[in-house]
Design a protein around this motif. Structure first.
Motif, PDB file in Angstrom:
ATOM      1  N   ASN A 198       0.814  -1.204   0.000  1.00  0.00           N
ATOM      2  CA  ASN A 198       0.000   0.000   0.000  1.00  0.00           C
ATOM      3  C   ASN A 198       0.852   1.260   0.000  1.00  0.00           C
ATOM      4  O   ASN A 198       0.335   2.351   0.138  1.00  0.00           O
ATOM      5  CB  ASN A 198      -0.919   0.025   1.222  1.00  0.00           C
ATOM      6  N   SER A 199       2.147   1.132  -0.125  1.00  0.00           N
ATOM      7  CA  SER A 199       3.031   2.285  -0.077  1.00  0.00           C
ATOM      8  C   SER A 199       2.892   3.146  -1.315  1.00  0.00           C
ATOM      9  O   SER A 199       2.541   2.670  -2.381  1.00  0.00           O
ATOM     10  CB  SER A 199       4.495   1.839   0.034  1.00  0.00           C
ATOM     11  N   LEU A 200       3.188   4.420  -1.114  1.00  0.00           N
ATOM     12  CA  LEU A 200       3.237   5.333  -2.252  1.00  0.00           C
ATOM     13  C   LEU A 200       4.613   5.220  -2.878  1.00  0.00           C
ATOM     14  O   LEU A 200       5.612   5.292  -2.184  1.00  0.00           O
ATOM     15  CB  LEU A 200       3.008   6.767  -1.786  1.00  0.00           C
ATOM     16  N   ASP A 201       4.663   5.037  -4.162  1.00  0.00           N
ATOM     17  CA  ASP A 201       5.950   4.940  -4.829  1.00  0.00           C
ATOM     18  C   ASP A 201       5.835   5.606  -6.182  1.00  0.00           C
ATOM     19  O   ASP A 201       5.215   5.050  -7.078  1.00  0.00           O
ATOM     20  CB  ASP A 201       6.369   3.481  -4.983  1.00  0.00           C
ATOM     21  N   PRO A 202       6.373   6.758  -6.380  1.00  0.00           N
ATOM     22  CA  PRO A 202       7.067   7.588  -5.400  1.00  0.00           C
ATOM     23  C   PRO A 202       6.080   8.375  -4.533  1.00  0.00           C
ATOM     24  O   PRO A 202       4.917   8.523  -4.892  1.00  0.00           O
ATOM     25  CB  PRO A 202       7.876   8.544  -6.266  1.00  0.00           C
ATOM     26  N   VAL A 203       6.580   8.885  -3.423  1.00  0.00           N
ATOM     27  CA  VAL A 203       5.766   9.713  -2.535  1.00  0.00           C
ATOM     28  C   VAL A 203       5.440  11.015  -3.261  1.00  0.00           C
ATOM     29  O   VAL A 203       6.324  11.630  -3.848  1.00  0.00           O
ATOM     30  CB  VAL A 203       6.533   9.991  -1.216  1.00  0.00           C
ATOM     31  N   PRO A 204       4.175  11.434  -3.253  1.00  0.00           N
ATOM     32  CA  PRO A 204       3.815  12.684  -3.936  1.00  0.00           C
ATOM     33  C   PRO A 204       4.623  13.868  -3.412  1.00  0.00           C
ATOM     34  O   PRO A 204       4.971  13.920  -2.229  1.00  0.00           O
ATOM     35  CB  PRO A 204       2.336  12.862  -3.589  1.00  0.00           C
ATOM     36  N   SER A 205       4.884  14.815  -4.285  1.00  0.00           N
ATOM     37  CA  SER A 205       5.717  15.968  -3.923  1.00  0.00           C
ATOM     38  C   SER A 205       5.085  16.835  -2.849  1.00  0.00           C
ATOM     39  O   SER A 205       5.792  17.583  -2.172  1.00  0.00           O
ATOM     40  CB  SER A 205       5.996  16.810  -5.169  1.00  0.00           C
ATOM     41  N   TRP A 206       3.787  16.749  -2.642  1.00  0.00           N
ATOM     42  CA  TRP A 206       3.127  17.576  -1.628  1.00  0.00           C
ATOM     43  C   TRP A 206       3.272  17.030  -0.215  1.00  0.00           C
ATOM     44  O   TRP A 206       2.926  17.703   0.749  1.00  0.00           O
ATOM     45  CB  TRP A 206       1.661  17.835  -1.976  1.00  0.00           C
ATOM     46  N   ILE A 207       3.810  15.826  -0.061  1.00  0.00           N
ATOM     47  CA  ILE A 207       4.071  15.265   1.267  1.00  0.00           C
ATOM     48  C   ILE A 207       5.521  15.574   1.628  1.00  0.00           C
ATOM     49  O   ILE A 207       6.436  15.167   0.910  1.00  0.00           O
ATOM     50  CB  ILE A 207       3.819  13.747   1.304  1.00  0.00           C
ATOM     51  N   PRO A 208       5.752  16.307   2.737  1.00  0.00           N
ATOM     52  CA  PRO A 208       7.126  16.653   3.099  1.00  0.00           C
ATOM     53  C   PRO A 208       7.933  15.424   3.544  1.00  0.00           C
ATOM     54  O   PRO A 208       7.364  14.436   4.009  1.00  0.00           O
ATOM     55  CB  PRO A 208       6.958  17.640   4.256  1.00  0.00           C
ATOM     56  N   ALA A 209       9.242  15.509   3.399  1.00  0.00           N
ATOM     57  CA  ALA A 209      10.126  14.406   3.788  1.00  0.00           C
ATOM     58  C   ALA A 209      10.194  14.252   5.307  1.00  0.00           C
ATOM     59  O   ALA A 209      10.373  13.149   5.812  1.00  0.00           O
ATOM     60  CB  ALA A 209      11.522  14.631   3.226  1.00  0.00           C
ATOM     61  N   SER A 210      10.033  15.366   6.033  1.00  0.00           N
ATOM     62  CA  SER A 210      10.053  15.315   7.495  1.00  0.00           C
ATOM     63  C   SER A 210       9.188  16.441   8.044  1.00  0.00           C
ATOM     64  O   SER A 210       8.881  17.406   7.341  1.00  0.00           O
ATOM     65  CB  SER A 210      11.486  15.446   8.024  1.00  0.00           C
ATOM     66  N   GLY A 211       8.778  16.294   9.301  1.00  0.00           N
ATOM     67  CA  GLY A 211       7.973  17.319   9.948  1.00  0.00           C
ATOM     68  C   GLY A 211       6.620  17.491   9.282  1.00  0.00           C
ATOM     69  O   GLY A 211       5.936  16.525   8.992  1.00  0.00           O
ATOM     70  N   HIS A 212       6.266  18.745   9.037  1.00  0.00           N
ATOM     71  CA  HIS A 212       5.024  19.033   8.329  1.00  0.00           C
ATOM     72  C   HIS A 212       5.197  20.331   7.558  1.00  0.00           C
ATOM     73  O   HIS A 212       6.101  21.112   7.814  1.00  0.00           O
ATOM     74  CB  HIS A 212       3.812  19.099   9.263  1.00  0.00           C
ATOM     75  N   ALA A 213       4.329  20.553   6.587  1.00  0.00           N
ATOM     76  CA  ALA A 213       4.411  21.742   5.733  1.00  0.00           C
ATOM     77  C   ALA A 213       3.008  22.171   5.335  1.00  0.00           C
ATOM     78  O   ALA A 213       2.103  21.339   5.213  1.00  0.00           O
ATOM     79  CB  ALA A 213       5.235  21.441   4.485  1.00  0.00           C
ATOM     80  N   LEU A 214       2.837  23.476   5.132  1.00  0.00           N
ATOM     81  CA  LEU A 214       1.576  23.992   4.622  1.00  0.00           C
ATOM     82  C   LEU A 214       1.527  23.816   3.114  1.00  0.00           C
ATOM     83  O   LEU A 214       2.499  24.101   2.418  1.00  0.00           O
ATOM     84  CB  LEU A 214       1.419  25.472   4.967  1.00  0.00           C
TER      85      LEU A 214
END
Length: 141
Positions: free
Chosen positions: A5-21
């Motif tokens: 069920n993993s995203l591959d690749p992870v969408p660009s709107w999901i940050p690599a760490s922490g959180h982002a608006l």
């Protein structure tokens, strides 16, 4: 999250760490449900989809809202019950939603349900139906 069920690749709107608006209406629309109503709607949507509902972000501060992330351009096409707000491009100015990373420290945001390759967004029709059901009203269009 299971590898299948993993995203591959992870969408660009999901940050690599922490959180982002993220600006609503670009990568996704959002529907915000406040407090216990948000928890109830999230649970119903997750249960109906065998807990593969697509991206639902939970905020741990303030009114403790749930943000249901939908395909761009889909939130404004529905009338939502009281306590539930559509957030889309062009609706009352700019709107932003905090998006947590998939792993690590992301407080005050976390994933109530993660996006997957199979479910990159919450199903807007199902969300609409569950929002009206949990609000105690008949579905209104």
């Amino acid at each position: 999250m299971e590898l299948g069920n993993s995203l591959d690749p992870v969408p660009s709107w999901i940050p690599a760490s922490g959180h982002a608006l993220r600006h609503v209406g670009i990568h996704f629309d959002a529907v915000r449900a406040i407090g216990m109503l948000g928890e109830e709607i999230a649970y119903e949507v997750m249960q109906f989809t065998d807990f593969r509902a697509g991206p639902i972000v939970r905020s741990g501060v303030g009114e403790r809202s749930m943000y249901f992330l939908l395909a761009p351009g889909t939130a404004a096409g529905h009338r939502w019950p009281p306590g539930v707000e559509a957030m889309s491009r062009g609706a009352r100015g700019d709107a932003f939603v905090g998006v947590p990373a998939l792993d690590g420290a992301t407080w005050p945001l976390d994933w109530r349900s993660r996006p997957t390759a199979e479910e990159p967004f919450v199903d807007v029709a199902l969300l609409h139906e569950m929002a009206w059901l949990r609000s105690g009203c008949a579905v209104k269009e």
